[in-house]
Scaffold this motif. Structure first.
Motif, mmCIF file in Angstrom:
data_model
loop_
_atom_site.group_PDB
_atom_site.id
_atom_site.type_symbol
_atom_site.label_atom_id
_atom_site.label_comp_id
_atom_site.label_asym_id
_atom_site.label_seq_id
_atom_site.Cartn_x
_atom_site.Cartn_y
_atom_site.Cartn_z
ATOM 1 N N PHE A 1 10.646 -2.051 -16.083
ATOM 2 C CA PHE A 1 9.190 -2.226 -16.011
ATOM 3 C C PHE A 1 8.925 -3.258 -14.925
ATOM 4 O O PHE A 1 9.088 -4.455 -15.142
ATOM 5 C CB PHE A 1 8.625 -2.721 -17.346
ATOM 6 N N VAL B 1 5.022 -6.348 -23.665
ATOM 7 C CA VAL B 1 3.617 -6.321 -23.235
ATOM 8 C C VAL B 1 3.232 -7.642 -22.571
ATOM 9 O O VAL B 1 2.529 -7.673 -21.565
ATOM 10 C CB VAL B 1 2.702 -5.990 -24.440
ATOM 11 N N MET C 1 12.131 0.663 -32.395
ATOM 12 C CA MET C 1 11.818 -0.564 -31.658
ATOM 13 C C MET C 1 11.140 -1.569 -32.583
ATOM 14 O O MET C 1 10.290 -1.214 -33.382
ATOM 15 C CB MET C 1 10.872 -0.229 -30.488
ATOM 16 N N LYS C 2 11.534 -2.832 -32.433
ATOM 17 C CA LYS C 2 10.899 -3.883 -33.227
ATOM 18 C C LYS C 2 9.556 -4.246 -32.586
ATOM 19 O O LYS C 2 9.455 -4.315 -31.363
ATOM 20 C CB LYS C 2 11.794 -5.119 -33.268
ATOM 21 N N THR C 3 8.557 -4.477 -33.437
ATOM 22 C CA THR C 3 7.241 -4.864 -32.929
ATOM 23 C C THR C 3 7.338 -6.120 -32.054
ATOM 24 O O THR C 3 6.659 -6.248 -31.040
ATOM 25 C CB THR C 3 6.273 -5.114 -34.102
ATOM 26 N N PRO D 1 3.029 -3.604 -11.130
ATOM 27 C CA PRO D 1 2.522 -2.437 -10.428
ATOM 28 C C PRO D 1 2.583 -2.583 -8.914
ATOM 29 O O PRO D 1 2.582 -3.688 -8.379
ATOM 30 C CB PRO D 1 1.064 -2.336 -10.881
ATOM 31 N N HIS E 1 15.408 0.777 -19.032
ATOM 32 C CA HIS E 1 14.033 1.151 -18.699
ATOM 33 C C HIS E 1 13.409 0.001 -17.914
ATOM 34 O O HIS E 1 13.120 -1.054 -18.470
ATOM 35 C CB HIS E 1 13.243 1.415 -19.988
ATOM 36 N N SER F 1 14.988 3.682 -13.595
ATOM 37 C CA SER F 1 15.345 3.715 -15.004
ATOM 38 C C SER F 1 16.367 4.818 -15.194
ATOM 39 O O SER F 1 16.376 5.787 -14.436
ATOM 40 C CB SER F 1 14.109 4.007 -15.865
ATOM 41 N N SER G 1 -5.747 3.748 -7.202
ATOM 42 C CA SER G 1 -5.742 3.301 -8.581
ATOM 43 C C SER G 1 -5.194 4.395 -9.496
ATOM 44 O O SER G 1 -4.355 4.157 -10.371
ATOM 45 C CB SER G 1 -7.180 2.920 -8.955
ATOM 46 N N GLN H 1 17.994 -2.862 -29.274
ATOM 47 C CA GLN H 1 17.337 -3.056 -27.979
ATOM 48 C C GLN H 1 17.314 -4.519 -27.571
ATOM 49 O O GLN H 1 17.187 -5.414 -28.402
ATOM 50 C CB GLN H 1 15.900 -2.537 -28.055
ATOM 51 N N GLY I 1 -1.550 4.795 -9.633
ATOM 52 C CA GLY I 1 -0.794 3.769 -10.330
ATOM 53 C C GLY I 1 -0.751 2.422 -9.628
ATOM 54 O O GLY I 1 -0.012 1.537 -10.049
ATOM 55 N N TYR I 2 -1.504 2.263 -8.560
ATOM 56 C CA TYR I 2 -1.490 1.012 -7.811
ATOM 57 C C TYR I 2 -2.592 0.074 -8.307
ATOM 58 O O TYR I 2 -3.679 0.524 -8.686
ATOM 59 C CB TYR I 2 -1.753 1.286 -6.322
ATOM 60 N N ARG J 1 4.635 -7.823 -19.084
ATOM 61 C CA ARG J 1 3.871 -6.961 -18.182
ATOM 62 C C ARG J 1 2.536 -7.615 -17.818
ATOM 63 O O ARG J 1 2.094 -7.551 -16.673
ATOM 64 C CB ARG J 1 3.658 -5.586 -18.817
ATOM 65 N N LEU K 1 8.328 -5.153 -28.616
ATOM 66 C CA LEU K 1 7.188 -4.506 -27.952
ATOM 67 C C LEU K 1 6.191 -5.566 -27.478
ATOM 68 O O LEU K 1 5.702 -5.518 -26.349
ATOM 69 C CB LEU K 1 6.514 -3.521 -28.912
#
Lengths: 238, 106
Positions: free
Chosen positions: A76, A10, A1-3, A79, A74, A61, A99, A30, A102-103, A13, A6
């Motif tokens: 994402f 992030v 994966m390329k930074t 939440p 995948h 996924s 929490s 990717q 995962g909520y 998200r 990523l």
């Protein structure tokens, strides 16, 4: 994966945007797919893009084979959320439990003595009146709402918003008798039987829970059941 | 954020510190696999890991492969399961199958 990929993942998200990372398992290349843009090492044709969006919508996924390509999609998604009305004793158990599951958790209570950070370490608090709070919080299909105050003054305004929202779960604490009165009030307020039937009450799975922690466990188990079971059983019935 | 879903953030933070990292992702499961598709593990250059791709039975092997991936830059697909000889050694006690994609972040 390329930074770079990523970092973009992030960022998406952090902004709570649904995003899918698509990996070509043959080449290792990717691509990120947002709602309307793609970014990355390879292009996706219309069929592939439709499949990626379907996975995101269904919060799934997995590997798909399209033509010669073997792609891992995948998803994402932002939440899941639990909004708890009433910073009461059961909420003190339910908030950390949700929490951990995962909520994202928000506890709503306009009563200052209840809604203190000391009683809810690390949990988001909202001190608005429940209907205002719920309107602000932009309820979506990944939100569960639980009313715990026992007080119609606080629970009812929350239900008025919750029952006409896309929330996937609405639950209300209270005995059958209390719930009967609640149903009467909601009918008087103009709610249909179908709308009222969305309320899980008495709240939680019937596991003879006694303590606040056990009741919280029963509620969390029921939320999980509704989240995981209903779409598939509905699909089976269709 | 919870421990379940903050692996990309941890990986990005480690990269920002200048560390080498690899990601391991469950891409398919069969039978009684303990962690669902999409579960992730991040490994740094020292072999320290966060997250999980199983109930603890295959993490050792995954970390080993992740270290290799950081060396050679090649992504790899690992399969563990009852039909796999490696599973006998690694011991997927639950009897399921799981495929894990391991890639270095470059």
């Amino acid at each position: 994966m390329k930074t770079d990929i990523l970092q973009r993942l992030v960022r998406a998200r952090a902004e709570k945007c649904p995003v899918a990372l698509v990996t070509d398992l043959g080449s290792g290349l990717q691509t990120l797919v947002h709602d309307d843009v793609t970014h990355g090492g390879f292009g996706l044709d219309r069929e592939e893009l439709a499949e990626v969006r379907r996975f995101l919508r269904e919060d799934r996924s997995g590997i798909v084979e399209i033509g010669d390509a073997r792609l891992f999609i995948h998803s994402f998604n932002p939440p899941l959320r639990v909004i708890i009305i009433g910073a009461v004793h059961i909420a003190q158990a339910l908030a950390p439990m949700a929490s951990l599951a995962g909520y994202d958790v928000v506890v709503v209570d306009p009563r200052r003595a209840f809604a203190t950070d000391a009683r809810f370490p690390g949990i988001s608090m909202n001190g608005e009146w429940p209907d205002d709070a719920l309107n602000q919080l932009a309820i979506d299909g990944r939100t569960a709402i639980v009313t715990l105050t026992h007080d119609p003054k606080l629970d009812d305004p929350a239900l008025h918003v919750a029952l006409r929202s896309p929330a996937f779960y609405v639950g209300s604490l209270g005995s059958r008798k209390t719930h009967g009165k609640r149903v009467d009030r909601l009918r008087e307020a103009g709610f249909t039987e179908a709308e009222i039937a969305r309320i899980h009450a008495p709240v939680g799975l019937a596991i003879d829970a006694v303590t606040p922690a056990e009741i919280a466990l029963a509620i969390m188990a029921q939320i999980t059941q509704v989240l995981r079971q209903e779409p598939s059983s509905a699909a089976a019935a269709a | 954020m919870t421990y379940e879903n903050n692996i990309p953030e941890i990986a990005a933070a480690l990269r920002a510190e200048g560390k080498r990292v690899a990601l391991a992702t469950v891409v398919s499961t069969w039978g009684s696999s303990p962690r669902p598709v999409g579960s992730q593990l991040v490994v740094d250059e020292t072999g320290a890991m966060q997250g999980s791709v199983s109930g603890g039975c295959i993490e050792g092997a995954v970390v080993h492969e992740a270290m290799q991936a950081m060396q050679d830059g090649e992504p790899r697909m690992l399969s563990f399961g009852v039909a796999d000889e490696q599973a006998w050694e690694v011991g997927l006690a639950c009897g399921g199958k799981v495929q894990v994609y391991v890639e270095a972040v470059e």
